[in-house]
Design a protein around this motif. Sequence first.
Motif, PDB file in Angstrom:
ATOM      1  N   CYS A  56       0.854  -1.189   0.000  1.00  0.00           N
ATOM      2  CA  CYS A  56       0.000   0.000   0.000  1.00  0.00           C
ATOM      3  C   CYS A  56       0.886   1.234   0.000  1.00  0.00           C
ATOM      4  O   CYS A  56       1.760   1.369   0.857  1.00  0.00           O
ATOM      5  N   CYS A  59      -0.024   3.303   3.648  1.00  0.00           N
ATOM      6  CA  CYS A  59       0.323   2.811   4.992  1.00  0.00           C
ATOM      7  C   CYS A  59       1.509   1.852   4.979  1.00  0.00           C
ATOM      8  O   CYS A  59       2.038   1.509   6.038  1.00  0.00           O
ATOM      9  N   CYS A  70      -6.138  -1.231  -0.655  1.00  0.00           N
ATOM     10  CA  CYS A  70      -5.881  -1.346   0.788  1.00  0.00           C
ATOM     11  C   CYS A  70      -7.208  -1.192   1.509  1.00  0.00           C
ATOM     12  O   CYS A  70      -7.905  -0.198   1.339  1.00  0.00           O
ATOM     13  N   CYS A  73      -6.824   1.960   4.005  1.00  0.00           N
ATOM     14  CA  CYS A  73      -6.704   3.302   3.417  1.00  0.00           C
ATOM     15  C   CYS A  73      -7.680   3.512   2.259  1.00  0.00           C
ATOM     16  O   CYS A  73      -7.909   4.647   1.848  1.00  0.00           O
TER      17      CYS A  73
HETATM   18 ZN   LIG Z   1      -2.990   1.224   3.344  1.00  0.00          ZN
END
Ligand SMILES: [Zn+2]
Lengths: 175, 392
Positions: A56, A59, A70, A73
Amino acid sequence: MSVQKFPGTKLSAKEMYSLPGLVESSPQAKYEFSAGPTISRFLKGLKEGKILGRRCPRCGRIYVPPRDYCEFCHVPLADWVEVPDTGRVETAVVSYISVKRERLEKPEVVGVIRLDVPGYPEDGYEFAGLFHRICMDPEEAKKDKTIGMKVKARWRPPEQRTGSILDIECFEPVG
Amino acid sequence: MVTNLFVKDRVAIVGAGMTTFMRRALETPRELAWEAAKMALDQAGLTLKDIDCVVIGSAPDTFDGVHMKGEYLADGSGAFNKPMTRVYVGGGTGVFIPVSAWWHVASGLCRTVLAVGEEKMSPAHPHPQYVFRYIWDPILHRPLEPNLIWIFAMEMRRYMAKCGAKKEDIALVSVKNKRNALDNPAAQLAANITVDDVLKSELLVWPVNELDISPVTDGAAALVITNENVARQVTDSPVWIEGLGFTLENQHWENRELAYPRYLNYAARMAYKMAGIERPWKEIDVAEPYDPFDYKELHHIEGLMLARPCEAWKLLKEGYFDRDGELPTSPSGGLLGVGNPIAAAGVMKVAELFWQLRYEAGKRQVKKPVHRAVANAWGDLMQAGTVIVLGN
Ligand SMILES: [Zn+2]
């Protein structure tokens, strides 16, 4: 006031099978599932003897199995990364029954492998991991020391791989 | 978890009903639904004319072997020409049924709701476990030919490893619940058994033996749920729905810790906040944690914050969760003792708390005075948490 009797009529197996009008039905449904772009790529990696994850950009989590996005996120995942084919046994069980609940001749050990993938806190709630067979003695598998034990993927020979989760035969203890 | 509640009407349960739980019921699924619905209405002193809306819950259609099971069950459930909703979150459905009925009433949309859960699991052959194969990921999991029990065994093992619990510690849940079920006339598997009986029962997927698991069951259960106005007219002892919560984890159970049910904890916090409960371990008097497996009751006691993580099995040994203990759990006999017709099982748990809070549970009535109670159900791939807090 408390209820003393509840409605309903229980049948014995014999009574049920001799019921008038008992109908037997076996739906013959067949499905062909596509794996989707992300898991297809992952399976192609397995065929080449690699476990692929996806990072990701926000993150930094590396997902194994990989995802398209993700889930924390809610952004698309970008890079593909090859991750080690080693890890630790997160949980392991010994199955004495088949998918249809018939007794197996030889019990089978299966479990979850927490893979050695960076980006997750040690012993964190989330991790990169796979559900798979574990090639080890069933009685050994029941011992406490099995949890946390180091394992490594045992790959099928390249010519036998088909682009399936079964291209890994199992995870087996190392060292 | 942020909830913003503008509740028009306070919501109460005023009647409960259920069928006997059994394997191989003569009655069809809709007849089972009818029996439970009728009993709930009779207990409330109401008839179908008083019902504005119907909520039906049933787990996978494949168990009964009938598609569109909500529609199929509708007439037996009294939904004829009425607004009907079917809800479904796997095993979490049972508690999701009264949760859904709550918002029907709290919003002011319906005054009185009949809430019905039904499952008939014995038609599936050779064993309903086979039907569960369709819950596994078709690409990454099904090639390994998993049996349903694998996933629970994996979770139980993880709980044992992380919390230091042994099989015999966990088997005590089965012993307790089957014993509690001896006082339940609706129970399928009431028995006086020992820890040894559990350990010596058929080994299926170590660490899970047959007596660690709830049985294959047919049955239905129903509740009448209404607003404060109607509730005050029909009974002197309404049971209030004081809090509810429901949350869903991701489906990737191979990517998360299985020793602690986060899916449930979020839902529990939501429900307690709504009910104004800050210390559930002190403020809850009786609980019906979801117990399709014995370890699952311990898991859920911890997720519901009735015990600290990894401590439920220690308290269990001291008799803390017995019917005459400090915090009785599954006084009904639970799924392990009464049976597990999936969606109906969760409704049965809420019905039991309804009877407990009205002091109508007869021989099952817990020893201590009861004011507040909590039930939960859980479903899908270690994912769905549904919670309801009741008060009298
Ligand atoms: Zn993420």
